[in-house]
Design a protein around this motif. Structure first.
Motif, PDB file in Angstrom:
ATOM      1  N   LYS A 166     -10.773   0.607  -4.063  1.00 30.14           N
ATOM      2  CA  LYS A 166     -10.753   1.245  -2.753  1.00 30.14           C
ATOM      3  C   LYS A 166      -9.516   2.121  -2.619  1.00 30.14           C
ATOM      4  N   THR A 167      -9.684   3.296  -2.020  1.00 32.80           N
ATOM      5  CA  THR A 167      -8.559   4.166  -1.681  1.00 32.80           C
ATOM      6  C   THR A 167      -8.756   4.608  -0.235  1.00 32.80           C
ATOM      7  N   PHE A 168      -7.768   4.258   0.603  1.00 32.30           N
ATOM      8  CA  PHE A 168      -7.949   4.504   2.031  1.00 32.30           C
ATOM      9  C   PHE A 168      -6.589   4.554   2.708  1.00 32.30           C
ATOM     10  N   ARG A 169      -6.587   4.985   3.951  1.00 35.45           N
ATOM     11  CA  ARG A 169      -5.340   5.079   4.715  1.00 35.45           C
ATOM     12  C   ARG A 169      -4.979   3.731   5.328  1.00 35.45           C
ATOM     13  N   VAL A 170      -3.682   3.514   5.474  1.00 42.61           N
ATOM     14  CA  VAL A 170      -3.175   2.338   6.182  1.00 42.61           C
ATOM     15  C   VAL A 170      -2.135   2.822   7.185  1.00 42.61           C
ATOM     16  N   THR A 208      -1.255  11.132  -0.646  1.00 43.78           N
ATOM     17  CA  THR A 208      -2.632  11.624  -0.623  1.00 43.78           C
ATOM     18  C   THR A 208      -3.497  10.680  -1.445  1.00 43.78           C
ATOM     19  N   HIS A 209      -4.803  10.825  -1.321  1.00 38.23           N
ATOM     20  CA  HIS A 209      -5.717   9.970  -2.086  1.00 38.23           C
ATOM     21  C   HIS A 209      -5.550  10.217  -3.579  1.00 38.23           C
ATOM     22  N   PHE A 210      -5.406  11.478  -3.968  1.00 37.86           N
ATOM     23  CA  PHE A 210      -5.199  11.791  -5.382  1.00 37.86           C
ATOM     24  C   PHE A 210      -3.903  11.167  -5.890  1.00 37.86           C
ATOM     25  N   ASN A 264       6.476   8.816  -3.648  1.00 35.02           N
ATOM     26  CA  ASN A 264       7.031   9.511  -2.489  1.00 35.02           C
ATOM     27  C   ASN A 264       6.144   9.288  -1.270  1.00 35.02           C
ATOM     28  N   GLN A 265       6.756   9.339  -0.088  1.00 38.21           N
ATOM     29  CA  GLN A 265       6.017   9.180   1.164  1.00 38.21           C
ATOM     30  C   GLN A 265       6.318  10.363   2.086  1.00 38.21           C
ATOM     31  N   ARG A 266       5.427  10.606   3.025  1.00 36.18           N
ATOM     32  CA  ARG A 266       5.602  11.712   3.962  1.00 36.18           C
ATOM     33  C   ARG A 266       5.876  11.176   5.357  1.00 36.18           C
ATOM     34  N   ALA A 267       6.451  12.041   6.201  1.00 34.58           N
ATOM     35  CA  ALA A 267       6.744  11.661   7.578  1.00 34.58           C
ATOM     36  C   ALA A 267       5.452  11.671   8.381  1.00 34.58           C
ATOM     37  N   VAL A 270       0.738   7.213   8.468  1.00 34.58           N
ATOM     38  CA  VAL A 270      -0.154   6.570   7.517  1.00 34.58           C
ATOM     39  C   VAL A 270       0.442   6.572   6.115  1.00 34.58           C
ATOM     40  N   ARG A 271       0.025   5.610   5.339  1.00 31.54           N
ATOM     41  CA  ARG A 271       0.270   5.572   3.899  1.00 31.54           C
ATOM     42  C   ARG A 271      -1.102   5.495   3.235  1.00 31.54           C
ATOM     43  N   ILE A 272      -1.269   6.221   2.139  1.00 34.43           N
ATOM     44  CA  ILE A 272      -2.531   6.169   1.415  1.00 34.43           C
ATOM     45  C   ILE A 272      -2.395   5.126   0.309  1.00 34.43           C
ATOM     46  N   VAL A 273      -3.279   4.164   0.330  1.00 32.42           N
ATOM     47  CA  VAL A 273      -3.210   3.026  -0.585  1.00 32.42           C
ATOM     48  C   VAL A 273      -4.458   2.997  -1.461  1.00 32.42           C
ATOM     49  N   SER A 274      -4.234   2.847  -2.767  1.00 31.56           N
ATOM     50  CA  SER A 274      -5.336   2.730  -3.724  1.00 31.56           C
ATOM     51  C   SER A 274      -5.226   1.389  -4.424  1.00 31.56           C
TER      52      SER A 274
END
Length: 290
Positions: A166-170, A208-210, A264-267, A270-274
């Motif tokens: 699974k790859t989705f936002r948290v 990102t998901h990628f 790396n993370q963005r401001a 959400v965090r994208i988790v795979s």
């Protein structure tokens, strides 16, 4: 050096033998397992590993889709010729293994529908897009890549874990615990349905998901069960508390260890988790150093 032949041999190695750290983890699990059914199952899995390695037979009938990560130093180059050799070497390796024929015939719609059947040649199964890794990578598994490095990592990824991945936002809520516990909950649900436990699940957390999935794949290539950090130990302990056990038979060993790769993370909120719950014959990984 015949790069195509070397790649072919590396594909066979990835499919027929597992790394020393995974064998060590399995042996440790056998020593501490208190459930008789689970202990017997783990011993049978170890025997399967040893037979595959001795006979050069695939570890599993689902021989997987090749994924490639290239580590490149500042003084080396990736040429179009090398990329062609990688594709040719994978084709040769899958035929020599031999892998299970899985490549679907037809145009775009026919491939989706699988209405034209399969190619008989295992080598017709094309690899996934190639990832490039350099010294600019920032993540848990950041590599100390020397200028002269040119390493090609081959991962063979099976279908069962992909079905359960699974790859989705948290929504992180400014809490690492919220992010990692969400990933653990996803994995717990997946492992109940996977069937082929014990697993070595992988987690990638990115922007990102990628990127999240790329981080996950790098953790599978670079992870080491003999050297687990505190986050990986936490995930392993939480998943073993589920008592799903080997092949779902119950017991202490639902997972042998975990890979967690945070980039790396963005401001944003959400965090994208795979997440990917590998089956017990994975990770199937081998590296060719050029």
């Amino acid at each position: 050096m015949d790069v195509i032949e070397d790649i072919s041999r590396t594909i066979v190695e990835a499919s027929t033998r597992l790394s020393k750290d995974k064998l060590n983890a399995l042996k440790r699990a056998i020593e501490i397992e208190t459930n008789d059914n689970a202990s017997w199952c783990l011993s049978q899995i170890l025997e399967n590993y040893e037979v595959a390695q001795d006979t050069k037979f695939p570890l599993c009938d689902d021989t997987g889709i090749a994924h490639v990560i290239i580590e490149v130093g500042s003084e080396r180059e990736i040429t179009g010729d090398l990329l062609n050799q990688i594709h040719e070497g994978i084709e040769l390796g899958l035929n020599n293994l031999p892998a299970r024929p899985m490549a679907v015939k037809g145009n775009e719609i026919e491939r989706i529908e699988q209405s034209q059947g399969l190619f008989e040649s295992p080598g017709m199964l094309k690899p996934a897009p190639i990832l490039i890794d350099s010294v600019n990578d920032e993540s848990t598994y950041k590599r100390d890549i020397s200028p002269d490095t040119l390493n090609i990592h081959f991962l063979l990824e099976g279908g069962g874990p992909e079905i359960r991945a699974k790859t989705f936002r948290v929504y992180h809520k400014r809490s690492f615990s919220n992010v990692i516990n969400t990933a653990v909950d996803w994995l717990g649900d997946s492992l109940k349905m996977l069937g082929c436990t014990p697993s070595i699940p992988a987690i990638g957390i990115g922007r990102t998901h990628f990127e999240a999935t790329s981080l996950l794949l790098k953790s599978i290539a670079y992870g080491n069960l003999d050297n687990q950090n505190d986050v990986e130990k936490f995930v392993t302990d939480r998943l073993n508390e589920t008592q799903i056990g080997p092949l779902g038979l119950g017991g202490n060993t639902t997972v042998l260890g975990t890979y967690v790769n945070i980039g790396n993370q963005r401001a944003s909120g959400v965090r994208i988790v795979s997440v990917r719950p590998s089956c017990f014959v994975e990770p199937r990984v081998a590296c060719l150093m050029l």
